[in-house]
Write an enzyme that holds these catalytic residues in place. Structure first.
Site, PDB file in Angstrom:
ATOM      1  CE1 TYR A  57      -3.704  -2.009   5.235  1.00 42.32           C
ATOM      2  CE2 TYR A  57      -3.185   0.281   4.679  1.00 42.32           C
ATOM      3  CZ  TYR A  57      -3.462  -0.831   4.444  1.00 42.32           C
ATOM      4  OH  TYR A  57      -3.770  -1.399   3.069  1.00 42.32           O
ATOM      5  CB  SER A 107      -0.960   0.005   1.264  1.00 41.75           C
ATOM      6  OG  SER A 107      -1.499   1.207   1.595  1.00 41.75           O
TER       7      SER A 107
END
Length: 279
Positions: free
Chosen positions: A185, A171
């Site tokens: 995250y 990501s």
């Protein structure tokens, strides 16, 4: 005119983790359209059944399995089933991951976006100092440990045959501060990138090419609904950070993975379709 390459993965067996919905389902379907046979897994079985039906409708053989990738035992059992059904594996897409989409995550995201798009005094946003051990470890169990378990088992099949492609879904959270609202995250997706590069250097000599895709904003129903809910002014402020002025579609991301699953000269690279958010 894309049809001239649509069957370039014929005869290949691909595993997509977290394929029940969203980008994982889109990736599985795109690989099927490219000719691969599919193994798909998730913990959301109703969603996985929908993906299974779409993959078979595309003409591919498909094996659907419930698997919590954070459990090495469940991953081992999944790979035993793969060998029993297909004999081997050529492509692994490590897509399964926890993403910050609970109410507390939305609250943090709203606070972060307001902070970066409004002229307010500079301060600490207080995300990391308020995070519990449990929340931190949840993300590592799935996003990093699960990635390792699946990669380890895939390499046991790919190394003897000297043939394989592994695509890890990272990501832009792992390469930028765009997800400062979710430090757990961001940390795990940064780990995905580091792991990708290390393993890529290790196994490339066996014709196993390992790369990562680091998506920007994905036009999932949840994120699309969130952006539509914040109003024109906030939405336009948000787009200031994205030169393309929109989210990426799941098909755009899926086709990138399908390319990485085929023949190329990419080793240990991080491909980041993100609309110019990170250049």
């Amino acid at each position: 005119m894309m049809q001239h390459q649509r069957q370039h993965l014929a005869g290949r067996v691909a595993l997509v983790t977290g394929a029940g919905r969203g980008m994982g389902g889109a990736i599985a379907l795109d690989l099927a359209r490219a000719g691969a046979d599919l193994v798909i897994c998730d913990i959301d079985m109703p969603a996985l059944e929908q993906t299974h039906a779409q993959v078979e409708a595309a003409g591919a053989r498909c094996l659907s399995l419930r698997c919590d990738v954070s459990s090495s035992i469940e991953v081992d059992n999944m790979f035993a089933a793969i060998v029993e059904r297909f004999g081997t594996l050529h492509i692994l897409v490590n897509n399964a991951a926890l993403v910050p989409n609970r109410p507390v995550d939305t609250e943090r995201r709203n606070k972060h976006y307001a902070y970066v798009t409004s002229p307010v005094p500079r301060q600490s946003l207080g995300f990391t100092s308020a995070m519990s051990d449990q929340e931190w470890h949840r993300y590592w169990d799935v996003n990093v440990h699960g990635l390792f378990y699946c990669t380890r088992e895939a390499l046991k099949l790919m190394e003897p045959q000297r043939d394989g492609r592994i695509i890890n879904i990272a990501s832009i959270a792992g390469i930028s501060a765009m997800s400062a609202h979710s430090p757990h995250y961001s940390a795990t997706k940064g780990a995905v990138i580091g792991f990708t590069k290390s393993v890529a250097a290790e196994v490339a000599g066996a014709n196993i090419f390992v790369n990562a895709m680091a998506p920007g904003g994905v036009a999932t129903p949840d994120l699309t609904a969130y952006i539509e809910s914040i109003g024109d002014e906030k939405r336009n402020q948000l787009w200031q950070a994205c030169p393309a002025g929109r989210l990426g579609t799941m098909q755009e991301y899926a086709s990138t993975v399908t390319y990485l699953a085929g023949d190329h000269y990419l080793v240990g690279q991080v491909i980041s379709p993100n609309g110019g958010v990170v250049i």
